[in-house]
Design an enzyme around this catalytic site. Structure first.
Site, mmCIF file in Angstrom:
data_model
loop_
_atom_site.group_PDB
_atom_site.id
_atom_site.type_symbol
_atom_site.label_atom_id
_atom_site.label_comp_id
_atom_site.label_asym_id
_atom_site.label_seq_id
_atom_site.Cartn_x
_atom_site.Cartn_y
_atom_site.Cartn_z
ATOM 1 N N SER A 159 0.867 -1.182 0.000
ATOM 2 C CA SER A 159 0.000 0.000 0.000
ATOM 3 C C SER A 159 0.898 1.224 0.000
ATOM 4 C CB SER A 159 -0.869 0.014 1.259
ATOM 5 O OG SER A 159 -1.451 1.291 1.433
ATOM 6 N N TYR A 172 -2.012 -1.236 10.296
ATOM 7 C CA TYR A 172 -2.123 -1.489 8.855
ATOM 8 C C TYR A 172 -0.919 -0.897 8.115
ATOM 9 C CZ TYR A 172 -4.357 -1.685 4.204
ATOM 10 O OH TYR A 172 -4.648 -1.930 2.889
HETATM 11 P P1 NAD Z 1 -11.611 -6.416 0.038
HETATM 12 O O1 NAD Z 1 -11.966 -6.444 1.494
HETATM 13 O O2 NAD Z 1 -12.656 -6.054 -0.942
HETATM 14 O O3 NAD Z 1 -10.960 -7.798 -0.382
HETATM 15 C C1 NAD Z 1 -10.188 -8.572 0.483
HETATM 16 C C2 NAD Z 1 -10.635 -10.027 0.302
HETATM 17 O O4 NAD Z 1 -9.804 -10.829 1.110
HETATM 18 C C3 NAD Z 1 -12.095 -10.276 0.743
HETATM 19 O O5 NAD Z 1 -12.806 -10.907 -0.310
HETATM 20 C C4 NAD Z 1 -11.960 -11.200 1.948
HETATM 21 O O6 NAD Z 1 -12.981 -12.161 2.051
HETATM 22 C C5 NAD Z 1 -10.615 -11.848 1.687
HETATM 23 N N1 NAD Z 1 -10.000 -12.334 2.919
HETATM 24 C C6 NAD Z 1 -9.997 -11.747 4.140
HETATM 25 N N2 NAD Z 1 -9.364 -12.517 5.029
HETATM 26 C C7 NAD Z 1 -8.944 -13.619 4.360
HETATM 27 C C8 NAD Z 1 -8.253 -14.788 4.728
HETATM 28 N N3 NAD Z 1 -7.833 -14.982 5.994
HETATM 29 N N4 NAD Z 1 -8.004 -15.722 3.780
HETATM 30 C C9 NAD Z 1 -8.416 -15.552 2.502
HETATM 31 N N5 NAD Z 1 -9.082 -14.472 2.089
HETATM 32 C C10 NAD Z 1 -9.347 -13.508 3.006
HETATM 33 O O7 NAD Z 1 -10.359 -5.417 -0.041
HETATM 34 P P2 NAD Z 1 -9.688 -4.696 -1.290
HETATM 35 O O8 NAD Z 1 -9.863 -3.243 -1.117
HETATM 36 O O9 NAD Z 1 -10.073 -5.343 -2.556
HETATM 37 O O10 NAD Z 1 -8.154 -5.001 -0.970
HETATM 38 C C11 NAD Z 1 -7.352 -5.970 -1.639
HETATM 39 C C12 NAD Z 1 -5.904 -5.757 -1.241
HETATM 40 O O11 NAD Z 1 -5.482 -4.438 -1.573
HETATM 41 C C13 NAD Z 1 -5.662 -5.887 0.276
HETATM 42 O O12 NAD Z 1 -4.397 -6.460 0.501
HETATM 43 C C14 NAD Z 1 -5.673 -4.453 0.743
HETATM 44 O O13 NAD Z 1 -4.984 -4.307 1.959
HETATM 45 C C15 NAD Z 1 -4.958 -3.795 -0.432
HETATM 46 N N6 NAD Z 1 -5.148 -2.359 -0.575
HETATM 47 C C16 NAD Z 1 -6.394 -1.808 -0.720
HETATM 48 C C17 NAD Z 1 -6.513 -0.429 -0.884
HETATM 49 C C18 NAD Z 1 -7.859 0.229 -1.041
HETATM 50 O O14 NAD Z 1 -7.914 1.472 -1.108
HETATM 51 N N7 NAD Z 1 -8.942 -0.535 -1.126
HETATM 52 C C19 NAD Z 1 -5.378 0.373 -0.905
HETATM 53 C C20 NAD Z 1 -4.130 -0.215 -0.762
HETATM 54 C C21 NAD Z 1 -4.019 -1.586 -0.603
#
Ligand code: NAD
Length: 275
Positions: A159, A172
């Site tokens: 991130s 985080y």
């Molecule tokens: P999201 O919550 O939509 O997706 C995360 C998915 O991971 C969910 O479907 C959830 O069921 C699954 N998950 C959670 N715990 C789990 C486990 N123990 N085993 C297997 N699956 C599991 O989130 P997102 O926004 O799509 O984020 C995806 C990635 O991008 C993450 O690593 C997040 O930290 C990172 N990220 C997101 C943003 C943002 O702005 N959304 C920014 C930077 C980084």
């Protein structure tokens, strides 16, 4: 590309888009998620669109669960060429109520109000485990298939808060810094066996995870949401599609001399000092 690709957290907002984009390029995609229905839905959408995917339940924090998923991937699609470590997220118990501590906060007994001193270690551990262990463990399980084969790689999701921590979310931010650091470590460690390791560092994407922090019920921006836009030279939030080009590049042969990089995809957020 015609590779076997495992994407964890692929039932979620960002990684479902990446799974679909990778399938569109002719790859066989294993859609893994803790939520089996979410994984199945994404896989069904890919298959309905003419791609090849399977939905599998897997917990990135449990080796047995990952080993079970791997058996199925190997039986249906063969050896794994690429792993995208997408599962991740934050926990409210690892989040402070205010960006800056003020002396008066220490006397604030309002229910749910949290200073640094109130942070619950279980929320910190949850966040560290999900982002860091949840990247390391799937790599132990799936990268074994890649050793000694050509054009294999791991793509982690860090991130932009790994470069400079964001206020309120110490766990985080530190956990994603660990993911970036591990990306470099693993890139070096795997360099002699033909596995490249890189990471995306997404900026701000409006998702269910952060919608209530960034937008009001009427859709207007919260104070924090506006601060983010003011700090983003390109003046908007990212969309999941903004991650696709870099993902295809880092998973494809066009980046075959690239390893250990963490690519910010943030509209200039990390580059901008605000002045
Ligand atoms: P999201 O919550 O939509 O997706 C995360 C998915 O991971 C969910 O479907 C959830 O069921 C699954 N998950 C959670 N715990 C789990 C486990 N123990 N085993 C297997 N699956 C599991 O989130 P997102 O926004 O799509 O984020 C995806 C990635 O991008 C993450 O690593 C997040 O930290 C990172 N990220 C997101 C943003 C943002 O702005 N959304 C920014 C930077 C980084």
């Amino acid at each position: 590309m015609s590779k076997t690709i495992v994407v964890t957290g692929a039932g979620g907002v960002l990684c479902s888009t990446l799974a679909k984009a990778l399938a569109k390029e002719g790859n066989k995609v294993a859609v893994l998620d803790l939520r089996k229905e979410a994984a199945d839905k994404v896989a069904e959408e890919i298959n309905a669109d003419g791609g090849q995917a399977i939905g599998l339940a897997a917990n990135v924090l449990e080796k047995d669960s990952l080993e079970q998923a791997k058996k199925q991937v190997n039986a249906i699609f063969g050896k794994v060429d690429i792993l995208v470590n997408g599962a991740g997220g934050n926990h409210p118990l690892g989040t402070t109520s205010n960006p800056f501590l003020e002396a008066a906060d220490l006397a604030n007994k309002t229910e749910g109000f949290k200073t640094f001193f109130d942070l619950d270690i279980s929320g910190i551990q949850f966040t560290f485990n999900l982002n860091f262990i949840g990247t390391l463990l799937p790599t132990q399980v799936f990268a074994v298939d890649m050793i000694g084969r050509e054009n294999c790689s791991v793509l982690n999701i860090s991130s932009m808060n790994a470069f400079t921590p964001l206020t309120k979310i110490p766990a985080y931010s530190a956990a994603k810094a660990a993911v970036s650091n591990f990306t470099q470590w693993l890139a070096v460690h795997f360099s002699q066996v033909g596995i490249r390791v890189n990471a995306l560092a997404p900026g701000f994407f409006l998702t269910d995870q952060n919608r209530s922090l960034l937008t009001e019920e009427d859709g207007s921006l919260t104070k924090r949401g506006q601060q983010i836009i003011d700090q983003t030279p390109m003046n908007r939030y990212g969309t999941p599609e903004d991650l696709v080009g870099t993902t295809l590049w880092l998973c494809g042969d066009g980046s075959k001399f690239v390893t250990g990089v963490v690519v910010p995809i943030d509209g200039g957020f990390a580059a901008y000092s605000g002045v």
